[in-house]
Design a protein around this motif. Structure first.
Motif, short mmCIF file in Angstrom:
data_model
loop_
_atom_site.label_atom_id
_atom_site.label_comp_id
_atom_site.label_asym_id
_atom_site.label_seq_id
_atom_site.Cartn_x
_atom_site.Cartn_y
_atom_site.Cartn_z
N VAL A 103 38.73 16.91 64.20
CA VAL A 103 38.81 16.38 62.85
C VAL A 103 38.85 14.85 62.90
N GLY A 104 38.03 14.23 62.09
CA GLY A 104 38.01 12.78 62.03
C GLY A 104 36.98 12.14 62.95
N GLU A 105 36.46 12.91 63.86
CA GLU A 105 35.49 12.38 64.81
C GLU A 105 34.19 12.00 64.09
N ILE A 106 33.55 10.96 64.57
CA ILE A 106 32.32 10.49 63.96
C ILE A 106 31.11 11.15 64.61
N LEU A 107 30.22 11.69 63.80
CA LEU A 107 28.99 12.28 64.33
C LEU A 107 27.97 11.19 64.63
N PRO A 108 26.97 11.50 65.44
CA PRO A 108 25.85 10.56 65.62
C PRO A 108 25.20 10.31 64.27
N ASN A 109 24.53 9.17 64.15
CA ASN A 109 23.94 8.86 62.84
C ASN A 109 22.76 9.78 62.54
N GLU A 110 22.36 9.78 61.28
CA GLU A 110 21.36 10.75 60.82
C GLU A 110 20.03 10.62 61.53
N ARG A 111 19.61 9.39 61.79
CA ARG A 111 18.32 9.21 62.46
C ARG A 111 18.34 9.80 63.86
N ASP A 112 19.43 9.56 64.57
CA ASP A 112 19.53 10.11 65.92
C ASP A 112 19.60 11.64 65.89
N LEU A 113 20.43 12.15 65.00
CA LEU A 113 20.57 13.60 64.92
C LEU A 113 19.24 14.27 64.60
N ALA A 114 18.52 13.67 63.64
CA ALA A 114 17.23 14.24 63.27
C ALA A 114 16.29 14.26 64.46
N ALA A 115 16.25 13.16 65.18
CA ALA A 115 15.38 13.08 66.37
C ALA A 115 15.81 14.13 67.39
N ARG A 116 17.11 14.24 67.60
CA ARG A 116 17.61 15.19 68.60
C ARG A 116 17.19 16.62 68.28
N PHE A 117 17.16 16.96 66.99
CA PHE A 117 16.80 18.32 66.62
C PHE A 117 15.30 18.45 66.31
N GLY A 118 14.59 17.33 66.39
CA GLY A 118 13.15 17.39 66.18
C GLY A 118 12.76 17.71 64.74
N VAL A 119 13.53 17.20 63.78
CA VAL A 119 13.18 17.42 62.38
C VAL A 119 13.16 16.08 61.66
N ALA A 120 12.61 16.09 60.46
CA ALA A 120 12.62 14.88 59.64
C ALA A 120 14.04 14.61 59.17
N ARG A 121 14.28 13.36 58.87
CA ARG A 121 15.63 13.00 58.45
C ARG A 121 16.02 13.74 57.17
N ALA A 122 15.06 13.92 56.27
CA ALA A 122 15.37 14.60 55.01
C ALA A 122 15.85 16.03 55.27
N THR A 123 15.25 16.66 56.24
CA THR A 123 15.65 18.04 56.55
C THR A 123 17.05 18.08 57.13
N LEU A 124 17.31 17.15 58.04
CA LEU A 124 18.67 17.09 58.57
C LEU A 124 19.67 16.85 57.44
N ARG A 125 19.30 15.95 56.54
CA ARG A 125 20.23 15.64 55.44
C ARG A 125 20.51 16.87 54.58
N GLN A 126 19.53 17.73 54.44
CA GLN A 126 19.75 18.95 53.66
C GLN A 126 20.84 19.80 54.31
N ALA A 127 20.80 19.85 55.63
CA ALA A 127 21.82 20.61 56.35
C ALA A 127 23.20 19.95 56.20
#
Lengths: 253, 253
Positions: A31-55
Motif C-alpha cells: 500500500v502506498g507504493e508507486i507504480l511505474p508511469n503509464e508510458r512505461d507500463l503500456a510499453a511493458r505490456f505492449g499496448v497503447a497508453r489509452a488501453t492501459l489507462r482503461q485498465a
DNA sequence: GAGTGGTCTAGACCACTCG
DNA sequence: GAGTGGTCTAGACCACTCT
C-alpha cells in the motif's frame, strides 16, 4: 495451425490487463507504493497508453489505485468504512456527528428538493454546506436543506450566512425533535464544487446519499451527501472494519 | 484582441459536452428516445468520437443514458428505487424476499468470506446464487454463503446442487432464528459472470452490498449482492419513489 | 449487409507537482 | 525543467443487433 489462441472467446485487452495488474497488486506491491508511469507500463505490456489507462481506470474505480496528476499512480489503502447510521444519535447538529459545518445560505433549492420538502419552488430555505472528514481526509460533502418552518426559533437578524449561521441552524434543527430518517444511495459523479472539496477532479464517481429527516410527520430537512466512491465503504448498522469485497470476480459456483 | 475565450479557466471539452447534453436531455428528449449515433453527434459538436464518448460515459454512469451495442443510445428512465431494507421480514428465504433462487453449490469461499464467517479457509460452505428482479428486469445478482453449521437440519443425501438444493438451504437458514444484520455499500465493477446475469458488459459499475446475518451472536450467513449502478437507487428505510438527485451539479450556496 | 456501440492504436499537447 | 497523469485527435477494426 501455427497460431495459438489464448482465448477462444477473447476478452478485451483492457479487461485482461486489469486482471493481471490486480493480481500483481496483491502479490508484488505494498500500500502506498508507486507504480511505474503509464508510458512505461503500456510499453511493458505492449499496448497503447489509452488501453492501459482503461485498465487503470477500472482499478481506480474499484478503490485499488490512486492516481494524482503530476505525481503518479499509487496503490490505494483499503477503503474506509464510513458509518451512515440510522440510530438516534448523530442527528444533524449533535455534538459530534462527524460533520464540520461550513457555510450557510438562504436560497431557493433545486426544484426536486423543494418538492420533497413540500415548500414552494421559489421559497428560499436554509442551505448548510458541511464536510465530513475521516482519518484526516475529506470523505464527503453535504448540502443540508432546512426550511424555515423547521427552525422557528432561529434569530432573524443574525448574519444571514457564514459558519456561525450554519451552527445556529443546526442547533435549532436539533431542538425540533426529529423522529425518523430515510436514506437512499446511488451512484453519481462529482460536480465541480464537490470535486474541489473532496480533492478530486470533476466527474469523479461518488456515492450520493439522500436522506430525509422527519419531524411531526412532515419532512423537516433533506440532506444530499456525496461520498468519494473510491475511498469509502458506506456501512449501515455497525459493520465494523471487516474487509469482504475485493474485486469483481465472484469465484464460486 | 480578435479571439474570444468562453472560459477563462477552461473546463475539459468532455465535461462541457456532458453539461450541454444533460440539458438537452432534460428539455428536448423523452425517456426511451434514441439519440443520434456517436459519429453524427461527434461531428455535430466538432469533437473526436472518443471525446464525445467520454461525455456519454459520464451520463451513463449517472443513469441518464443507456447504451446498447448494435442498437444505439437511448434516454434512460429514472432509476428504480430498490429496497435494501433492514426489517425482520424479507430475511433470506422468506416467502417473497424479491430474490429468485438460482443455483447452489458446496465450495470453499474466497478467503475474506471464510474469515468473516469464521470458518476454515478450505472449509466448503453452501453457496447460493440468486437473482433479484424488479419491473421485469434483473437488477442484482447475489452470492449467499451459508456455513453448514447454520443449516443443521439440511438433508445430507439430497442432490448437492441445483435450484431445489438452493431452496432447501434457504428454508433451513430461515428456521435458525436470525437476529440482526449489518450491511455495507461500496462501488465495484461487475465480473464476467455477474455482468452476464445483469445483462451488462464486464466492468460495468455496480453497487456491492455486503450483508452479514447474525444468529445467536455468531455470523450465520454472508451475502454479497451486486446491484446495477446505472439503474438502481438503493433505499434504506422506506424511501418511496421520490426523485431527488438528478446530476452532479450542486446549484446552491 | 448496414448500422450501431465497443475496442484499440499512435501520436500530440496540456495541467500539474516537485526538486 | 523534467516527469507525471489528463485531455484530445483521427483513424481503424471488431462484436453485436436488426432487417
Amino acid at each position: 495451425m501455427g497460431t495459438t489462441q489464448l482465448e477462444s472467446v477473447p476478452e478485451p485487452k483492457y479487461w485482461h490487463l486489469r486482471t493481471v495488474l490486480s493480481e500483481a497488486l496483491d502479490s508484488e506491491f505494498e500500500v502506498g507504493e508507486i507504480l511505474p508511469n503509464e508510458r512505461d507500463l503500456a510499453a511493458r505490456f505492449g499496448v497503447a497508453r489509452a488501453t492501459l489507462r482503461q485498465a487503470l481506470e477500472q482499478l481506480e474505480l474499484e478503490g485499488r489505485l490512486q492516481r494524482r496528476r503530476g505525481v503518479g499512480t499509487t496503490v490505494a489503502p483499503p477503503r474506509v468504512g464510513v458509518a451512515v447510521d440510522t440510530r438516534e444519535h448523530a442527528w444533524p447538529g449533535t455534538a459530534d456527528d462527524a460533520w464540520q459545518p461550513g457555510d450557510c445560505a438562504l436560497a431557493a433549492p433545486p426544484a426536486a428538493v423543494a418538492d420533497a420538502l413540500e415548500t414552494g419552488r421559489d421559497e428560499p430555505v436554509h442551505t448548510v454546506r458541511r464536510l465530513r472528514v475521516s482519518h484526516g481526509r475529506p470523505v464527503a460533502a453535504e448540502l443540508l436543506y432546512v426550511p424555515s418552518s423547521s427552525v422557528p426559533g432561529l434569530p432573524a437578524i443574525d448574519a444571514p450566512s457564514g459558519a456561525a449561521r450554519a451552527r445556529a441552524v443546526l442547533r435549532e434543527l436539533q431542538r425540533g425533535a426529529l423522529e425518523r430518517r430515510e436514506s437512499a444511495v446511488e451512484l453519481g459523479s462529482a460536480g465541480a464544487d464537490d470535486a474541489k472539496e473532496l480533492d478530486r477532479l470533476p466527474g469523479a464517481p461518488v456515492l450520493v446519499v439522500t436522506t430525509r429527516y422527519f419531524a411531526e410527520g412532515r419532512t423537516a430537512a433533506l440532506s444530499v451527501a456525496t461520498y468519494r466512491a473510491d475511498t469509502c465503504r458506506l456501512t449501515f448498522g455497525d459493520f465494523g472494519d471487516v474487509e469482504i469485497h475485493h474485486g469483481p470476480q465472484t469465484q464460486a459456483s
